[in-house]
Design a protein around this motif. Structure first.
Motif, short mmCIF file in Angstrom:
data_model
loop_
_atom_site.label_atom_id
_atom_site.label_comp_id
_atom_site.label_asym_id
_atom_site.label_seq_id
_atom_site.Cartn_x
_atom_site.Cartn_y
_atom_site.Cartn_z
N GLU A 35 29.09 -4.48 27.71
CA GLU A 35 30.08 -3.42 27.54
C GLU A 35 31.27 -3.59 28.48
O GLU A 35 32.37 -3.11 28.19
CB GLU A 35 29.41 -2.06 27.80
N ASP A 36 31.05 -4.28 29.60
CA ASP A 36 32.14 -4.50 30.56
C ASP A 36 33.03 -5.69 30.18
O ASP A 36 34.06 -5.92 30.84
CB ASP A 36 31.57 -4.74 31.96
N MET A 37 32.64 -6.44 29.16
CA MET A 37 33.48 -7.58 28.75
C MET A 37 34.83 -7.07 28.26
O MET A 37 34.91 -5.99 27.66
CB MET A 37 32.78 -8.36 27.62
N ARG A 145 36.10 -16.61 21.99
CA ARG A 145 35.08 -16.94 23.01
C ARG A 145 34.56 -15.69 23.71
O ARG A 145 33.36 -15.58 24.00
CB ARG A 145 35.68 -17.89 24.05
N LEU A 146 35.43 -14.74 23.98
CA LEU A 146 34.99 -13.49 24.61
C LEU A 146 34.05 -12.71 23.69
O LEU A 146 33.05 -12.16 24.15
CB LEU A 146 36.20 -12.63 24.98
N ASN A 147 34.37 -12.68 22.42
CA ASN A 147 33.51 -11.97 21.47
C ASN A 147 32.15 -12.66 21.34
O ASN A 147 31.11 -12.00 21.21
CB ASN A 147 34.19 -11.86 20.11
N HIS A 148 32.15 -13.99 21.40
CA HIS A 148 30.88 -14.72 21.37
C HIS A 148 30.06 -14.44 22.62
O HIS A 148 28.84 -14.29 22.56
CB HIS A 148 31.13 -16.22 21.23
N ALA A 149 30.74 -14.39 23.77
CA ALA A 149 30.03 -14.08 25.02
C ALA A 149 29.39 -12.70 24.94
O ALA A 149 28.23 -12.50 25.33
CB ALA A 149 30.99 -14.17 26.20
N ARG A 150 30.13 -11.73 24.44
CA ARG A 150 29.60 -10.38 24.30
C ARG A 150 28.40 -10.37 23.36
O ARG A 150 27.38 -9.71 23.62
CB ARG A 150 30.69 -9.43 23.78
#
Length: 198
Positions: A35-37, A145-150
């Motif tokens: 959630e903090d991403m 990439r951020l969405n994949h990390a989340r």
């Protein structure tokens, strides 16, 4: 108050309820990290803030270290009975699998940081249609990439909750929870007796 048995060198063993609470607590921490991403939508676009990304790297790295240590500690617990041995084995499997998924989240975040650097470089170039197109492409790669990390963070947390549920639903005499469906867990080899070196 009844205290749990202790392993050699004073390391406390986790009861089944403690183990379930451990997995659930870690799942909650991982979901909080997800959630903090940084958001990647237009209204909350802070995805190229390196200070923010630095904090997220620290969050995930801290989780990886903490869960790896928890798995190593669990793996050192002596199994005094077959059921206890199997329950510990499944807990170690759950923790190490979570570390693997968190590692994929870290890899995605690392790639996002590289795209952030490229985006900052492009933003410093003279304005042109080509530069604008390159910026848009870099932004898309960064957000992806951020969405994949989340996604991987949520995946790790969700799997830990399923693993905790398996521990709660194991029937008496079943020697611990069953392996997750679709996962093949090989027999756990016997551990050699520890040796001391001087």
């Amino acid at each position: 108050m009844i205290h749990p048995p202790h392993a050699p060198f004073g390391v406390p063993l986790l009861s089944d309820l403690d183990a379930i609470g451990q997995l659930r607590g870690l799942a909650e921490r991982i979901h909080h990290a997800a959630e903090d991403m940084p958001f990647t939508d237009a209204r909350h676009c802070v995805s190229d803030n390196l200070d923010e990304l630095d904090d997220r790297v620290r969050d995930i790295a801290s989780l990886i270290v903490h869960i790896t240590s928890a798995a190593a500690l669990a793996d050192r617990e002596p199994g005094t009975a077959v059921s206890a041995h199997d329950a510990t084995w499944h807990r170690v499997t759950a923790l190490t699998r979570a570390v693997g998924t968190l590692g994929r989240a870290m890899a995605d975040l690392s790639a996002a940081i590289a795209h952030t650097g490229n985006l900052h470089h492009l933003a410093a170039l003279p304005h042109s249609p080509e530069a604008a197109g390159a910026q848009q492409a870099a932004r898309s790669l960064l957000d992806d990439r951020l969405n994949h990390a989340r996604h991987h963070l949520h995946e790790a947390g969700h799997q830990l909750l399923l693993d905790a549920k398996q521990l709660t639903s194991a029937p008496p005499g079943s020697h611990g929870p069953q392996a997750p469906s679709g996962a093949s867990v090989p027999p756990r080899p016997a551990k050699p007796a520890p040796t001391r070196t001087h």
